[in-house]
Design a protein around this motif. Structure first.
Motif, PDB file in Angstrom:
ATOM      1  N   LYS A   1      -3.528   5.176   4.183  1.00  0.00           N
ATOM      2  CA  LYS A   1      -3.937   5.156   2.643  1.00  0.00           C
ATOM      3  C   LYS A   1      -3.918   3.981   2.055  1.00  0.00           C
ATOM      4  O   LYS A   1      -4.960   3.478   1.294  1.00  0.00           O
TER       5      LYS A   1
ATOM      6  N   ASN B   1       2.294  -1.395  10.043  1.00  0.00           N
ATOM      7  CA  ASN B   1       3.064  -0.199   9.717  1.00  0.00           C
ATOM      8  C   ASN B   1       2.151   0.951   9.714  1.00  0.00           C
ATOM      9  O   ASN B   1       2.704   2.091   9.694  1.00  0.00           O
TER      10      ASN B   1
ATOM     11  N   ILE C   1       0.348  -3.659   6.426  1.00  0.00           N
ATOM     12  CA  ILE C   1      -0.526  -2.269   6.636  1.00  0.00           C
ATOM     13  C   ILE C   1      -0.850  -2.325   8.226  1.00  0.00           C
ATOM     14  O   ILE C   1      -0.570  -1.162   8.863  1.00  0.00           O
TER      15      ILE C   1
ATOM     16  N   ASP D   1      -0.089   2.321   7.673  1.00  0.00           N
ATOM     17  CA  ASP D   1      -0.315   3.153   6.523  1.00  0.00           C
ATOM     18  C   ASP D   1      -2.112   3.156   6.203  1.00  0.00           C
ATOM     19  O   ASP D   1      -2.327   2.160   5.767  1.00  0.00           O
TER      20      ASP D   1
END
Ligand code: PMV
Length: 350
Positions: free
Chosen positions: A247, A243, A240, A245
């Motif tokens: 959420k 990348n 995470i 992200d």
């Protein structure tokens, strides 16, 4: 000018907040699972040590001053630590240490200070070692992280700025139980400006210390599953963080925080460190996020206080939210704002 029998080191070191939690240990302060944290910029310990050469002495000798006053409770903790550290820093057998330490945050505000305190102390020891032995340590910060860990596990993650990982895990290059590693190179832009507003729900000493909490994992019915989940969460969080992200980040970090407290509540001797206002703040954060869809989330340490984490672009809205809706749940209205920190500083010549 100090003469050769008198050396001096002075370091300022920050606290850190874990996103995947270290909870449970083995051996000599080794973690039962890997953890990931980011370093804070505004919760600091400043430690300075003068080392004065003496005759050989059977026990380490120190004078310890916390915020300019003698502090026997801290002094005996540090003495016990230095007796262990003597195996590496053998000059402790013939030097007396005069130690001055102070925090940038109020003592007993409920903010864990052992991470900043032991990282500052370990950095001073490595610095004095270089001066007394007269050689440069090839892996100065790795050594400092190792010795910070012996003082307080989470302290080993305070030796570097940004994001840090501690604990061995398969397929994570250079990961080690012995010291933390910095993982800043793998961090997406979205996570480079995290802030942590620490909401002081309750000041003062916790009813169950971290040391006792870690020990309770030994008999815990969920311990094995927890260690597996923490390892999986470490891998998940790493991807995470790469990348970007947000959420997924929110979901994982909040689940880790609540799992830590769920472990406390389900241990053979159960205990609860959250207070009614802790839960009220968590609910407010969920409600506010549902209404605004802003990137904000919470995490918890082993205590009642709430760490409100957000990305810098929402600063103004988040600070208004804190002032308008959360400050009433804080003891004496106390809260501290932190950005992501750059790590320790040598302030010998500052
Ligand atoms: O470093 P210790 O022994 O105080 O343990 C810290 C444990 C937690 O703060 C709850 C989690 C962590 O990883 O920092």
């Amino acid at each position: 000018m100090k003469d050769n029998n008198q050396r001096f080191a002075s370091w300022q070191s920050p606290s850190n907040i874990a996103l995947v939690k270290y909870w449970g240990k083995k051996g000599q302060q080794l973690p039962a699972n890997p953890s990931i944290s980011f370093t804070l910029d505004n919760a600091l310990t400043h430690t300075q040590i003068e080392a004065i050469q003496t005759e050989n002495q059977s026990q380490v000798s120190i004078d310890f001053y916390f915020e300019n006053a003698k502090n026997p409770a801290f002094e005996s903790k540090i003495l016990a630590y230095l007796e262990i550290a003597k195996s590496e820093f053998n000059w402790l057998a013939n030097h007396k240490l005069i130690i001055y330490s102070k925090n940038t945050f109020p003592h007993s505000s409920g903010i864990a200070s052992s991470a900043s305190a032991f990282s500052a102390l370990a950095l001073c020891l490595c610095d004095l070692h270089e001066q007394i032995i007269g050689v440069s340590l090839p892996n100065f910060f790795e050594k400092a992280s190792y010795w910070a860990r012996i003082g307080s596990g989470s302290a080993c993650r305070s030796i570097y700025g940004g994001f840090n990982l501690w604990g061995h895990s398969n397929n994570i290059t250079n990961s080690s139980d012995l010291h933390a590693i910095n993982i800043d190179e793998q961090i997406h832009q979205n996570f480079k400006t995290l802030t942590d507003t620490i909401l002081i729900v309750e000041k003062g000493k916790k009813s169950v210390s971290s040391t006792q909490g870690h020990a309770l994992l030994k008999e815990h019915p969920f311990a094995k599953l927890r260690y597996e989940l923490a390892d999986a969460n470490t891998h998940q969080l790493l991807s995470i963080l790469k990348n970007g992200d947000i959420k997924a980040f929110i979901g994982l970090v909040e689940s880790e925080a609540l799992m830590l407290h769920a472990l406390m509540m389900t241990s053979p001797t159960p205990f609860i460190l959250m207070k009614p206002n802790t839960v009220a703040v968590l609910e407010k954060i969920w409600e506010f996020r549902n209404q605004t869809d802003l990137n904000l989330l919470f995490t918890l340490d082993a205590g009642a206080n709430v760490h409100l984490i957000s990305t810098a672009e929402h600063n103004e809205q988040v600070q208004n939210f804190v002032k308008n809706e959360l400050v009433g749940y804080c003891q004496n209205g106390l809260y501290f704002r932190n950005a992501t920190g750059q790590g320790p500083k040598n302030i010998k010549n500052a």
